[in-house]
Design a protein around this motif. Structure first.
Motif, PDB file in Angstrom:
ATOM      1  N   LEU A   1       0.830  -1.206   0.000  1.00  0.00           N
ATOM      2  CA  LEU A   1       0.000   0.000   0.000  1.00  0.00           C
ATOM      3  C   LEU A   1       0.865   1.256   0.000  1.00  0.00           C
ATOM      4  O   LEU A   1       0.594   2.219  -0.740  1.00  0.00           O
ATOM      5  CB  LEU A   1      -0.924  -0.011   1.229  1.00  0.00           C
ATOM      6  CG  LEU A   1      -2.067  -1.027   1.222  1.00  0.00           C
ATOM      7  CD1 LEU A   1      -2.805  -0.997   2.558  1.00  0.00           C
ATOM      8  CD2 LEU A   1      -3.043  -0.749   0.081  1.00  0.00           C
ATOM      9  N   LEU A   2       1.907   1.261   0.827  1.00  0.00           N
ATOM     10  CA  LEU A   2       2.781   2.424   0.894  1.00  0.00           C
ATOM     11  C   LEU A   2       3.492   2.659  -0.442  1.00  0.00           C
ATOM     12  O   LEU A   2       3.573   3.797  -0.923  1.00  0.00           O
ATOM     13  CB  LEU A   2       3.818   2.226   2.010  1.00  0.00           C
ATOM     14  CG  LEU A   2       3.289   2.325   3.444  1.00  0.00           C
ATOM     15  CD1 LEU A   2       4.319   1.775   4.427  1.00  0.00           C
ATOM     16  CD2 LEU A   2       2.959   3.772   3.784  1.00  0.00           C
ATOM     17  N   PHE A   3       3.986   1.569  -1.031  1.00  0.00           N
ATOM     18  CA  PHE A   3       4.714   1.691  -2.293  1.00  0.00           C
ATOM     19  C   PHE A   3       3.782   2.157  -3.404  1.00  0.00           C
ATOM     20  O   PHE A   3       4.148   3.014  -4.235  1.00  0.00           O
ATOM     21  CB  PHE A   3       5.363   0.355  -2.656  1.00  0.00           C
ATOM     22  CG  PHE A   3       6.276   0.426  -3.838  1.00  0.00           C
ATOM     23  CD1 PHE A   3       7.582   0.891  -3.698  1.00  0.00           C
ATOM     24  CD2 PHE A   3       5.840   0.042  -5.106  1.00  0.00           C
ATOM     25  CE1 PHE A   3       8.429   0.977  -4.794  1.00  0.00           C
ATOM     26  CE2 PHE A   3       6.685   0.122  -6.205  1.00  0.00           C
ATOM     27  CZ  PHE A   3       7.986   0.594  -6.048  1.00  0.00           C
ATOM     28  N   ALA A   4       2.560   1.609  -3.437  1.00  0.00           N
ATOM     29  CA  ALA A   4       1.609   2.023  -4.478  1.00  0.00           C
ATOM     30  C   ALA A   4       1.242   3.498  -4.323  1.00  0.00           C
ATOM     31  O   ALA A   4       1.166   4.235  -5.316  1.00  0.00           O
ATOM     32  CB  ALA A   4       0.359   1.142  -4.401  1.00  0.00           C
ATOM     33  N   ALA A   5       1.013   3.913  -3.075  1.00  0.00           N
ATOM     34  CA  ALA A   5       0.660   5.321  -2.844  1.00  0.00           C
ATOM     35  C   ALA A   5       1.808   6.246  -3.233  1.00  0.00           C
ATOM     36  O   ALA A   5       1.602   7.277  -3.890  1.00  0.00           O
ATOM     37  CB  ALA A   5       0.297   5.519  -1.373  1.00  0.00           C
ATOM     38  N   ALA A   6       3.045   5.883  -2.842  1.00  0.00           N
ATOM     39  CA  ALA A   6       4.196   6.733  -3.152  1.00  0.00           C
ATOM     40  C   ALA A   6       4.483   6.766  -4.652  1.00  0.00           C
ATOM     41  O   ALA A   6       4.882   7.800  -5.200  1.00  0.00           O
ATOM     42  CB  ALA A   6       5.425   6.243  -2.386  1.00  0.00           C
ATOM     43  N   THR A   7       4.264   5.638  -5.322  1.00  0.00           N
ATOM     44  CA  THR A   7       4.477   5.597  -6.774  1.00  0.00           C
ATOM     45  C   THR A   7       3.463   6.489  -7.486  1.00  0.00           C
ATOM     46  O   THR A   7       3.807   7.259  -8.394  1.00  0.00           O
ATOM     47  CB  THR A   7       4.372   4.154  -7.287  1.00  0.00           C
ATOM     48  OG1 THR A   7       5.356   3.339  -6.630  1.00  0.00           O
ATOM     49  CG2 THR A   7       4.595   4.096  -8.794  1.00  0.00           C
ATOM     50  N   TYR A   8       2.205   6.400  -7.071  1.00  0.00           N
ATOM     51  CA  TYR A   8       1.132   7.197  -7.708  1.00  0.00           C
ATOM     52  C   TYR A   8       1.365   8.691  -7.480  1.00  0.00           C
ATOM     53  O   TYR A   8       1.118   9.508  -8.383  1.00  0.00           O
ATOM     54  CB  TYR A   8      -0.218   6.773  -7.143  1.00  0.00           C
ATOM     55  CG  TYR A   8      -1.385   7.504  -7.752  1.00  0.00           C
ATOM     56  CD1 TYR A   8      -1.886   7.149  -9.002  1.00  0.00           C
ATOM     57  CD2 TYR A   8      -1.985   8.564  -7.069  1.00  0.00           C
ATOM     58  CE1 TYR A   8      -2.955   7.835  -9.558  1.00  0.00           C
ATOM     59  CE2 TYR A   8      -3.054   9.249  -7.612  1.00  0.00           C
ATOM     60  CZ  TYR A   8      -3.537   8.877  -8.863  1.00  0.00           C
ATOM     61  OH  TYR A   8      -4.602   9.558  -9.405  1.00  0.00           O
ATOM     62  N   GLU A   9       1.822   9.035  -6.295  1.00  0.00           N
ATOM     63  CA  GLU A   9       2.012  10.454  -5.956  1.00  0.00           C
ATOM     64  C   GLU A   9       3.441  10.938  -6.229  1.00  0.00           C
ATOM     65  O   GLU A   9       3.783  12.080  -5.882  1.00  0.00           O
ATOM     66  CB  GLU A   9       1.650  10.685  -4.487  1.00  0.00           C
ATOM     67  CG  GLU A   9       0.175  10.452  -4.208  1.00  0.00           C
ATOM     68  CD  GLU A   9      -0.170  10.510  -2.725  1.00  0.00           C
ATOM     69  OE1 GLU A   9      -1.333  10.792  -2.394  1.00  0.00           O
ATOM     70  OE2 GLU A   9       0.742  10.267  -1.897  1.00  0.00           O
ATOM     71  N   ASN A  10       4.271  10.036  -6.791  1.00  0.00           N
ATOM     72  CA  ASN A  10       5.651  10.382  -7.152  1.00  0.00           C
ATOM     73  C   ASN A  10       6.445  10.882  -5.942  1.00  0.00           C
ATOM     74  O   ASN A  10       7.119  11.910  -5.988  1.00  0.00           O
ATOM     75  CB  ASN A  10       5.661  11.436  -8.258  1.00  0.00           C
ATOM     76  CG  ASN A  10       7.034  11.549  -8.925  1.00  0.00           C
ATOM     77  OD1 ASN A  10       7.806  10.584  -8.934  1.00  0.00           O
ATOM     78  ND2 ASN A  10       7.337  12.719  -9.463  1.00  0.00           N
ATOM     79  N   THR A  11       6.362  10.120  -4.864  1.00  0.00           N
ATOM     80  CA  THR A  11       7.072  10.511  -3.638  1.00  0.00           C
ATOM     81  C   THR A  11       7.988   9.397  -3.132  1.00  0.00           C
ATOM     82  O   THR A  11       8.279   9.326  -1.944  1.00  0.00           O
ATOM     83  CB  THR A  11       6.058  10.875  -2.527  1.00  0.00           C
ATOM     84  OG1 THR A  11       5.157   9.761  -2.333  1.00  0.00           O
ATOM     85  CG2 THR A  11       5.268  12.120  -2.880  1.00  0.00           C
ATOM     86  N   LEU A  12       8.443   8.551  -4.043  1.00  0.00           N
ATOM     87  CA  LEU A  12       9.413   7.529  -3.619  1.00  0.00           C
ATOM     88  C   LEU A  12      10.707   8.200  -3.157  1.00  0.00           C
ATOM     89  O   LEU A  12      11.317   7.782  -2.165  1.00  0.00           O
ATOM     90  CB  LEU A  12       9.694   6.554  -4.764  1.00  0.00           C
ATOM     91  CG  LEU A  12       8.552   5.612  -5.148  1.00  0.00           C
ATOM     92  CD1 LEU A  12       8.931   4.794  -6.383  1.00  0.00           C
ATOM     93  CD2 LEU A  12       8.217   4.676  -3.987  1.00  0.00           C
ATOM     94  N   PHE A  13      11.130   9.236  -3.895  1.00  0.00           N
ATOM     95  CA  PHE A  13      12.287  10.047  -3.521  1.00  0.00           C
ATOM     96  C   PHE A  13      11.876  11.511  -3.593  1.00  0.00           C
ATOM     97  O   PHE A  13      11.222  11.937  -4.558  1.00  0.00           O
ATOM     98  CB  PHE A  13      13.474   9.803  -4.464  1.00  0.00           C
ATOM     99  CG  PHE A  13      14.076   8.437  -4.343  1.00  0.00           C
ATOM    100  CD1 PHE A  13      15.036   8.159  -3.384  1.00  0.00           C
ATOM    101  CD2 PHE A  13      13.670   7.418  -5.199  1.00  0.00           C
ATOM    102  CE1 PHE A  13      15.595   6.897  -3.272  1.00  0.00           C
ATOM    103  CE2 PHE A  13      14.219   6.152  -5.100  1.00  0.00           C
ATOM    104  CZ  PHE A  13      15.185   5.893  -4.125  1.00  0.00           C
ATOM    105  N   ILE A  14      12.255  12.273  -2.576  1.00  0.00           N
ATOM    106  CA  ILE A  14      11.959  13.700  -2.543  1.00  0.00           C
ATOM    107  C   ILE A  14      13.269  14.441  -2.303  1.00  0.00           C
ATOM    108  O   ILE A  14      13.886  14.285  -1.247  1.00  0.00           O
ATOM    109  CB  ILE A  14      10.949  14.042  -1.418  1.00  0.00           C
ATOM    110  CG1 ILE A  14       9.626  13.292  -1.638  1.00  0.00           C
ATOM    111  CG2 ILE A  14      10.703  15.550  -1.359  1.00  0.00           C
ATOM    112  CD1 ILE A  14       8.611  13.516  -0.526  1.00  0.00           C
ATOM    113  N   PRO A  15      13.739  15.230  -3.270  1.00  0.00           N
ATOM    114  CA  PRO A  15      14.977  15.992  -3.072  1.00  0.00           C
ATOM    115  C   PRO A  15      14.867  16.913  -1.847  1.00  0.00           C
ATOM    116  O   PRO A  15      13.862  17.612  -1.669  1.00  0.00           O
ATOM    117  CB  PRO A  15      15.113  16.805  -4.368  1.00  0.00           C
ATOM    118  CG  PRO A  15      14.307  16.028  -5.372  1.00  0.00           C
ATOM    119  CD  PRO A  15      13.167  15.431  -4.602  1.00  0.00           C
TER     120      PRO A  15
END
Length: 336
Positions: A34-48
């Motif tokens: 769930l966390l990975f899917a949410a971060a992928t959809y919102e483009n927040t896997l990496f945040i500069p």
């Protein structure tokens, strides 16, 4: 509510540690998905300059560390069952009464249920505080970083990580704390039976601890579980700069360590050592009267020496685990 909690506790008790670990890993994998899917959809896997999902070590330490904590708490509790059901010397007279008392604790019919209730309340309030910081405050003033994958601006990541936090703070850790409280209280009750309750130190028992070695194993499992908690704290400190709530969690974990030392080492182990010393005095008088052969005397002397060596080894092992887990926070912080 109490009946629901009691059924949940009994379900964990009836499950084997292996089945519990498999179930926990499945839940952890579901949360991670769930966390990975949410971060992928919102483009927040990496945040500069911020903390994306894959930059947050604390999340993953909680996901898989909680599985280990719950399993270790279950193994810790299993030592009480082993002590009451195994070939242990201590409680031939009142064993049935102690089993009934243990059952009453597990069905939340005694005051120990307030340990579970209090831990759940603290976890729930901690979760509310976390939500409040994100919704009503500015998380950047609490945690270091320029943006977070689970802030309110990312609703999917926010919801997924709040679910993860609820399972960890309001379910796993309170249940683990309850199992440990029941474990060490029951060991205290077992060792406190005394001669009138049929408790005595059996120097011929193969565990080299008079029949009470399950309490030593319980201490080891507890120490490892507490080390996992300290490691989780270290992972959060590495992800963010240490904040006030990190120090609160460190204080709570240190309090758990202190309580374990008081109840297991301060009360229970001392009573076992008292039984051992009384037994040694009786054997010494028997030797003085010529009631024991030289071979039997040497056997009992060796058994008591092994008891002392085993106790010191386990105490040193437990202390090393605790010191290492606390030191991990500083080492990881220096490395980053």
């Amino acid at each position: 509510m109490r009946k629901f909690c009691a059924r949940f506790i009994l379900m964990i008790v009836d499950a084997s540690p292996l089945h519990l670990a498999i179930l926990g890993l499945l839940v952890a994998a579901m949360e991670a998905g769930l966390l990975f899917a949410a971060a992928t959809y919102e483009n927040t896997l990496f945040i500069p300059e911020g903390v994306g999902l894959l930059q947050n070590y604390g999340v993953f330490s909680s996901l898989f560390g909680d599985v280990l904590i719950l399993m270790l708490a279950r193994l810790c509790f299993a030592q009480v069952v082993l002590q009451l059901n195994g070939r242990s010397s201590g409680f031939q007279v009142r064993r049935r009464r102690l089993r009934e008392e243990l059952r009453a604790h597990l069905t939340l019919q005694t005051r120990l249920r307030f340990v579970l209730y209090f831990a759940c309340l603290v976890g729930f309030l901690f979760g509310l505080y976390n939500i409040g910081v994100h919704l009503l405050g500015d998380p950047k003033t609490v945690w270091a970083g320029d943006g977070f994958f689970d802030e309110s601006a990312n609703p999917l990541g926010f919801a997924a990580n709040r679910l993860n936090g609820f399972i960890s703070w309001a379910v796993v850790l309170p249940v683990a704390a309850f199992f440990c409280a029941v474990t060490f209280y029951m060991f205290y009750r077992i060792a406190d039976q005394g001669p009138r309750g049929g408790a005595f130190y059996d120097e011929t028992h193969p565990d080299d601890f008079g029949g009470f070695f399950p309490i030593v194993r319980a201490k080891v499992f507890y120490s490892i579980g507490l080390s996992v908690v300290f490691f989780q704290i270290a992972a959060h400190v590495v992800t963010f700069d240490a904040s006030a709530h990190h120090y609160v969690v460190i204080g709570a974990a240190s309090l758990m360590l202190l309580l374990e030392q008081i109840f297991s080492s301060g009360f229970t182990i001392d009573r076992i050592n008292m039984m051992r010393d009384r037994r040694l005095q009786r054997l010494s008088r028997a030797v003085a009267r010529g009631g024991l052969s030289e071979t039997a005397t040497l056997y009992f002397m060796r058994a008591y020496a092994e008891h002392g060596c085993r106790k010191r080894q386990v105490e040193l092992y437990g202390q090393a685990l605790r010191v290492g887990s606390i030191g991990a926070a500083f080492l990881l912080r220096i490395a980053t």
